[in-house]
Write an enzyme that holds these catalytic residues in place. Structure first.
Site, PDB file in Angstrom:
ATOM      1  N   GLY A 167       0.850 -17.266  -5.791  1.00  0.00           N
ATOM      2  CA  GLY A 167       1.413 -16.730  -7.025  1.00  0.00           C
ATOM      3  C   GLY A 167       1.348 -17.759  -8.126  1.00  0.00           C
ATOM      4  O   GLY A 167       2.119 -18.715  -8.161  1.00  0.00           O
ATOM      5  N   CYS A 185       0.850  -1.182   0.000  1.00  0.00           N
ATOM      6  CA  CYS A 185       0.000   0.000   0.000  1.00  0.00           C
ATOM      7  C   CYS A 185       0.881   1.226   0.000  1.00  0.00           C
ATOM      8  O   CYS A 185       1.932   1.224   0.641  1.00  0.00           O
ATOM      9  CB  CYS A 185      -0.813   0.031   1.287  1.00  0.00           C
ATOM     10  SG  CYS A 185      -2.352  -0.760   1.105  1.00  0.00           S
TER      11      CYS A 185
END
Ligand SMILES: Cc1cc2nc3c(=O)[nH]c(=O)nc-3n(C[C@H](O)[C@H](O)[C@H](O)COP(=O)(O)O)c2cc1C
Length: 316
Positions: free
Chosen positions: A246, A130
């Site tokens: 992933g 973030c």
């Protein structure tokens, strides 16, 4: 069939295949296709303190063996999540890992406090990808000290019995340094990896394909990066719970991440192709393990390293 159970803090998950943050919304979307109670745990879309609309469209672009997204932190905010989404998931028997995101450390603290007042939170996943409003918008995950500060704050604010996982970005030169800072700060586990920063240009418009210019690359294209990241962090921390995420599309992909050192795996982008992917990957993984005469999934965790001949069963 092999034993797929795994412990996550106080809770025993029936299996180690999770739904990755941002790819299963708050669970309702998935419930039309699968029984959410049968997913090991659902990691919710990162929730912020206030409602947010996310980034402007277009927000998705297809890439070879993957996709770019710049959805941003779209979401209803913590109040609506706690009133509406979490109770619904719990009523369906799901185990919920709540992903939190903030632009300042006090925001993360507030979110951890709110979740600690609530029953039914299996774990907190701290999304460190973030922009840090106090550091010119640089992601917390890019700096060991900033990442560690967020984890210290969340671990300090969260109820002692709620495990705190730090979700790391692969876009760093020294991932182990960031992981170490999070471990020292008190993280109970690590999630590896978030998307890689990428970009696509539309030759017809001669402009970036995404309104936000950059996007996060996910899907099978990033699996080798996830395998490498899990491997490196497992080398450094033999006893740390790790959620490997992933590019998992099949049970064999999940097995690869377990062998690299993940103690749980999460399925992300594949859910968008196949909403039943978590159940299918679990079934395929069970078949892969059975074919190898492995009784417990935990027995293959980190086996590829060669120094854990019986996996990490009992250690993570
Ligand atoms: C559309 C989309 C939204 C995502 N949103 C979040 C999010 O809110 N928080 C987070 O930590 N990760 C988010 N992710 C990252 C995924 O949880 C996962 O780490 C990443 O996509 C790699 O896994 P995959 O290749 O299986 O998708 C998002 C990914 C996608 C594709």
């Amino acid at each position: 069939m092999p034993d797929m159970r795994v412990r996550l803090g106080e809770v025993e998950l029936p299996n180690l295949v999770l739904a990755a943050s941002g790819c299963a919304g708050a669970g309702r979307e998935l419930a039309q296709f699968i029984d959410v109670a049968r997913v090991g745990a659902l990691i919710s879309k990162s929730i912020m303190a206030e409602p947010r609309t996310g980034n402007p469209a277009p927000r998705l672009a297809e890439t070879p063996s993957g996709m770019l997204n710049s959805v941003g932190m779209q979401g209803p905010g913590i109040d609506a999540f706690l009133q509406r989404d979490l109770p619904w998931l719990l009523s369906r028997g799901a185990r919920v890992v709540v992903s939190i995101a903030g632009q300042t450390i006090p925001e993360y603290t507030k979110l951890a406090e709110r979740l600690s007042e609530t029953a039914g939170v299996t774990a907190i996943e701290v999304n460190l990808s973030c922009p840090n409003a106090e550091d010119a918008g640089r992601m917390f995950a890019l700096d060991p000290q900033q990442a560690g500060s967020v984890v210290t704050a969340v671990r300090g604010a969260a109820r002692y019995d709620i495990p705190v996982f730090a979700k790391l970005s692969p876009d760093v030169t020294d991932l182990v340094a960031v992981a170490s800072a999070c471990v020292v700060a008190g993280a109970d586990g690590l999630s590896l990896i978030n998307t890689l920063l990428g970009m696509a240009i539309d030759p017809r418009t001669m402009r970036p394909a995404l309104a936000g210019t950059y996007g996060g690359l996910s899907g099978p294209a990033i699996r080798p990066v996830a395998v490498r990241c899990v491997w490196q962090v497992r080398e450094a921390f033999p006893s740390m719970p790790i959620i490997g995420v992933g590019g998992v599309r099949t049970g064999r992909d999940a097995l690869e991440l377990l062998l690299a050192g993940a103690s749980m795996i999460a399925v992300g982008t594949e859910i968008m192709h196949d909403p039943s992917a978590c159940s299918r990957v679990l079934r395929e993984l069970e078949e892969e393990l059975a074919a190898l005469s492995i009784d417990r999934a935990a027995d293959v965790v980190a086996r590829a390293h060669g120094r854990f001949p019986r996996g990490l069963a009992g250690r993570v």
